[in-house]
Motif scaffolding. Structure first.
Motif, mmCIF file in Angstrom:
data_model
loop_
_atom_site.group_PDB
_atom_site.id
_atom_site.type_symbol
_atom_site.label_atom_id
_atom_site.label_comp_id
_atom_site.label_asym_id
_atom_site.label_seq_id
_atom_site.Cartn_x
_atom_site.Cartn_y
_atom_site.Cartn_z
ATOM 1 N N ASP A 79 -4.874 7.263 -13.043
ATOM 2 C CA ASP A 79 -3.707 7.886 -13.677
ATOM 3 C C ASP A 79 -2.896 6.952 -14.563
ATOM 4 O O ASP A 79 -1.998 7.403 -15.278
ATOM 5 C CB ASP A 79 -2.797 8.518 -12.616
ATOM 6 N N GLN A 80 -3.147 5.641 -14.508
ATOM 7 C CA GLN A 80 -2.543 4.696 -15.458
ATOM 8 C C GLN A 80 -1.012 4.759 -15.452
ATOM 9 O O GLN A 80 -0.359 4.739 -16.501
ATOM 10 C CB GLN A 80 -3.086 4.947 -16.866
ATOM 11 N N LEU A 81 -0.433 4.837 -14.280
ATOM 12 C CA LEU A 81 1.024 4.875 -14.147
ATOM 13 C C LEU A 81 1.557 3.456 -13.985
ATOM 14 O O LEU A 81 0.951 2.623 -13.306
ATOM 15 C CB LEU A 81 1.425 5.720 -12.932
ATOM 16 N N ALA A 82 2.705 3.166 -14.589
ATOM 17 C CA ALA A 82 3.275 1.825 -14.562
ATOM 18 C C ALA A 82 4.472 1.766 -13.630
ATOM 19 O O ALA A 82 5.253 2.719 -13.526
ATOM 20 C CB ALA A 82 3.679 1.385 -15.958
ATOM 21 N N GLY A 83 4.642 0.638 -12.948
ATOM 22 C CA GLY A 83 5.778 0.414 -12.069
ATOM 23 C C GLY A 83 6.254 -1.018 -12.182
ATOM 24 O O GLY A 83 5.737 -1.812 -12.980
ATOM 25 N N GLU A 84 7.238 -1.371 -11.351
ATOM 26 C CA GLU A 84 7.802 -2.717 -11.367
ATOM 27 C C GLU A 84 7.900 -3.227 -9.937
ATOM 28 O O GLU A 84 8.360 -2.508 -9.042
ATOM 29 C CB GLU A 84 9.178 -2.718 -12.024
ATOM 30 N N THR A 137 5.123 5.461 -12.762
ATOM 31 C CA THR A 137 5.341 6.690 -13.525
ATOM 32 C C THR A 137 4.594 6.601 -14.848
ATOM 33 O O THR A 137 4.134 5.515 -15.252
ATOM 34 C CB THR A 137 6.844 6.901 -13.787
ATOM 35 N N ASP A 138 4.465 7.717 -15.523
ATOM 36 C CA ASP A 138 3.825 7.739 -16.837
ATOM 37 C C ASP A 138 4.835 7.289 -17.885
ATOM 38 O O ASP A 138 5.691 8.063 -18.317
ATOM 39 C CB ASP A 138 3.319 9.154 -17.158
ATOM 40 N N VAL A 139 4.747 6.033 -18.297
ATOM 41 C CA VAL A 139 5.716 5.504 -19.252
ATOM 42 C C VAL A 139 5.524 6.092 -20.640
ATOM 43 O O VAL A 139 6.400 5.956 -21.499
ATOM 44 C CB VAL A 139 5.655 3.959 -19.323
ATOM 45 N N THR A 140 4.396 6.766 -20.879
ATOM 46 C CA THR A 140 4.188 7.406 -22.179
ATOM 47 C C THR A 140 4.738 8.834 -22.212
ATOM 48 O O THR A 140 4.667 9.489 -23.253
ATOM 49 C CB THR A 140 2.698 7.449 -22.557
ATOM 50 N N GLU A 141 5.228 9.325 -21.075
ATOM 51 C CA GLU A 141 5.817 10.665 -21.009
ATOM 52 C C GLU A 141 4.878 11.734 -21.567
ATOM 53 O O GLU A 141 5.272 12.639 -22.300
ATOM 54 C CB GLU A 141 7.163 10.694 -21.733
ATOM 55 N N GLY A 142 3.601 11.609 -21.231
ATOM 56 C CA GLY A 142 2.631 12.607 -21.645
ATOM 57 C C GLY A 142 1.989 12.374 -22.990
ATOM 58 O O GLY A 142 1.185 13.197 -23.457
ATOM 59 N N HIS A 143 2.288 11.254 -23.637
ATOM 60 C CA HIS A 143 1.767 10.978 -24.982
ATOM 61 C C HIS A 143 0.599 9.996 -24.987
ATOM 62 O O HIS A 143 0.183 9.549 -26.064
ATOM 63 C CB HIS A 143 2.883 10.424 -25.867
ATOM 64 N N MET A 144 0.058 9.656 -23.831
ATOM 65 C CA MET A 144 -0.939 8.597 -23.742
ATOM 66 C C MET A 144 -2.164 8.854 -24.606
ATOM 67 O O MET A 144 -2.750 7.923 -25.172
ATOM 68 C CB MET A 144 -1.365 8.399 -22.289
ATOM 69 N N ALA A 145 -2.551 10.101 -24.757
ATOM 70 C CA ALA A 145 -3.792 10.415 -25.486
ATOM 71 C C ALA A 145 -3.623 10.455 -26.993
ATOM 72 O O ALA A 145 -4.614 10.575 -27.723
ATOM 73 C CB ALA A 145 -4.337 11.757 -25.001
ATOM 74 N N GLY A 149 0.829 -1.189 0.000
ATOM 75 C CA GLY A 149 0.000 0.000 0.000
ATOM 76 C C GLY A 149 0.866 1.242 0.000
ATOM 77 O O GLY A 149 2.086 1.192 -0.134
ATOM 78 N N GLY A 150 0.241 2.379 0.130
ATOM 79 C CA GLY A 150 0.974 3.635 0.213
ATOM 80 C C GLY A 150 1.300 4.230 -1.133
ATOM 81 O O GLY A 150 0.877 3.747 -2.185
ATOM 82 N N ASN A 151 2.092 5.311 -1.096
ATOM 83 C CA ASN A 151 2.482 6.038 -2.303
ATOM 84 C C ASN A 151 3.818 5.542 -2.825
ATOM 85 O O ASN A 151 4.730 5.246 -2.067
ATOM 86 C CB ASN A 151 2.562 7.537 -2.017
ATOM 87 N N HIS A 152 3.929 5.502 -4.156
ATOM 88 C CA HIS A 152 5.150 5.000 -4.783
ATOM 89 C C HIS A 152 5.453 5.841 -6.020
ATOM 90 O O HIS A 152 5.343 5.381 -7.157
ATOM 91 C CB HIS A 152 4.986 3.527 -5.156
ATOM 92 N N GLY A 153 5.823 7.079 -5.791
ATOM 93 C CA GLY A 153 6.148 7.958 -6.906
ATOM 94 C C GLY A 153 5.868 9.396 -6.558
ATOM 95 O O GLY A 153 6.500 9.965 -5.673
ATOM 96 N N ASP A 154 4.910 9.970 -7.222
ATOM 97 C CA ASP A 154 4.543 11.369 -7.036
ATOM 98 C C ASP A 154 3.229 11.449 -6.275
ATOM 99 O O ASP A 154 2.177 11.114 -6.816
ATOM 100 C CB ASP A 154 4.409 12.061 -8.404
ATOM 101 N N PRO A 155 3.250 11.898 -5.008
ATOM 102 C CA PRO A 155 2.010 11.925 -4.223
ATOM 103 C C PRO A 155 0.985 12.923 -4.733
ATOM 104 O O PRO A 155 -0.146 12.943 -4.247
ATOM 105 C CB PRO A 155 2.499 12.297 -2.814
ATOM 106 N N ASN A 156 1.351 13.754 -5.715
ATOM 107 C CA ASN A 156 0.398 14.706 -6.285
ATOM 108 C C ASN A 156 -0.551 14.052 -7.291
ATOM 109 O O ASN A 156 -1.491 14.691 -7.764
ATOM 110 C CB ASN A 156 1.141 15.861 -6.956
#
Length: 456
Positions: A121-126, A151-159, A85-92
């Motif tokens: 937010d569809q962020l990917a991790g490992e 993190t956003d593995v698309t670097e802002g290009h997801m859309a 559980g908890g946050n794993h990256g950017d808490p914002n």
């Protein structure tokens, strides 16, 4: 091992009538169901020797020997583990694994799994793979370590899924991840594409999620609507690459706006090396049920139970195990008679009109969810296909909708919740392990990862 229900008071959003994402409470996505079939699977065979991932195919002919077809008895439950559980990256942003667990991908170099976290937010991790424990209680299970924050593995290009990379203005989800040739491959799909906006689906990135600037994409794969390919992915064993015409499968199923996608498991064969090199990337459909070809069942059926496909069906992962002649699709389906409407836990209201909503009925579904597709009760589910049938489609001997699973069956997983949702599947060829992500199987919306082995 004891099998017991862990019921969570959640509203389930599933990417429309038949997609996969376990959304947290108050998410806008409508709910869905899952189901099972009565067809009995065959006995399993003897597995062949493992094939290294980088081995070259010997010919276009199917292997002279294979381990036979996987049946329910060949899948052996090994245990499960928890996610932290908890946050794993950017808490914002929503940097948690809660309400996530989609798009599983095995990473052999780390003996780990890539996956997508929180649905919003569809962020990917490992995550690492801890000890696999077959326990009676959640407290018996080990918790996976976080190897890379989400993190956003698309670097802002997801859309950027429209023609020429035009950005879509509403919800886009990561449909699948796969490790290939030192890269992380990804696929994307539009949640509700009523206007047929999507033209692209796939991308590539690096395996180090902290590195920026290594995103490439998005790319068009194949000639079908991207809703047929922008989901789960899996490597093709080397022994079958010649016969199928490529090293990887990609597919999707059962999304909102059913006319754009498959009414049942779908997969196309493609070569990840073509991403960024060919436009569109060549892809050969080997199974799928496009609009007008409902071989497994009609979406609009609201009169009889049909677990192979109904409004509650979701297909969320595919596995092609080494040494076997089977392609296994995992998901869930409804065992009950399908119903489109408002869910209720009062069985006496089933199919009765909703006051003040002309044309809308109640659907008995204690698993909850919002107005949409229901087929309570639900089951974790497997659709098993003979690879030789897929080869016939690739060779033009059959159409993709002319083949059917040789068997379908329900999975018995511990810690089951009423909705029976599987969020993703991945395969470890070295140890013969199948990983399944059970949506919100743990507290606070966290998924559980279950591990199955294959035995002759």
């Amino acid at each position: 091992m004891a099998r017991f229900a862990l019921t969570l008071a959640l509203l389930l959003g599933l990417g429309g009538c038949g997609s996969t994402a376990s959304s947290p409470p108050d998410a806008a996505a409508p709910a869905d169901g899952a189901a099972r079939t009565d067809a009995g699977p065959p006995d399993g065979g003897t597995p062949d020797a493992p094939v290294t991932a980088d081995a070259s195919p010997q010919s276009d002919a199917p292997p002279a020997f294979d381990g036979g077809l996987v049946g329910a008895a060949n899948l052996v439950y090994q245990g499960a583990f928890r996610l932290p559980g908890g946050n794993h990256g950017d808490p914002n942003v929503y940097d948690t694994f809660a309400y996530g667990g989609t798009a599983l991908a095995y990473h052999a170099a780390h003996d780990s799994l890539f996956l997508v976290g929180h649905d919003w937010d569809q962020l990917a991790g490992e995550i690492g793979i801890p000890a696999i424990v077959d326990g009676d209680n959640l407290s018996d299970l080990a918790t996976a370590p976080v190897l890379q924050d989400v993190t956003d593995v698309t670097e802002g290009h997801m859309a950027e899924l429209g023609a020429g990379g035009a950005a879509y203005s509403d919800t886009v989800k990561v449909g699948g991840l796969m490790v290939d040739a030192g890269r992380l491959l990804g696929s994307l799909y539009i949640y509700y594409d009523a206007a047929s906006f999507a033209r692209r689906s796939h991308f590539t990135s690096g395996l180090d999620l902290a590195v920026q600037g290594d995103f490439a994409g998005t790319y068009t794969v194949g000639q079908q609507n991207p809703a047929f390919v922008g989901g789960y992915m899996a490597p093709v064993p080397a022994a079958w690459r010649g016969a199928l015409g490529g090293p990887a499968l990609t597919g999707n199923c059962c999304l909102s706006i059913i006319s754009r996608t498959s009414t049942g498991p779908a997969a196309s064969v493609f070569d990840p090396a073509d991403l960024g090199q060919a436009d569109p990337v060549p892809a050969s459909p080997v199974v799928g049920y496009p609009n007008g070809h409902p071989t497994l069942g009609e979406w609009g059926n609201t009169t009889v139970a049909n677990p192979r496909y109904n409004q509650g069906t979701q297909v969320t992962g595919v596995v092609f195990p080494e040494g076997w002649r089977s392609v296994l699709f995992f998901g869930r389906t409804g065992l009950g008679v399908p119903c489109y409407g408002e869910p209720t836990d009062n069985q006496a209201l089933d199919r009765q009109p909703v006051p003040g909503e002309p044309g809308v009925v109640y659907c008995y579904d204690p698993a909850g969810g919002g107005k949409g597709c229901h087929a309570y009760p639900y089951a974790y589910y497997v659709w098993a296909y003979d690879v030789l049938d897929l080869v016939q489609v690739k060779n033009g001997q059959k159409e993709q909708w002319e083949i059917e699973p040789y068997a379908t069956w329900a999975l018995d997983l511990p810690f089951a919740s009423d909705d029976r949702a599987i969020s993703g599947a991945a395969y470890d060829p070295q140890h013969g392990r199948i990983f399944l992500s059970q949506a919100h199987g743990d507290a606070s919306g966290l998924p559980l990862i279950h591990v199955l082995g294959l035995t002759p």
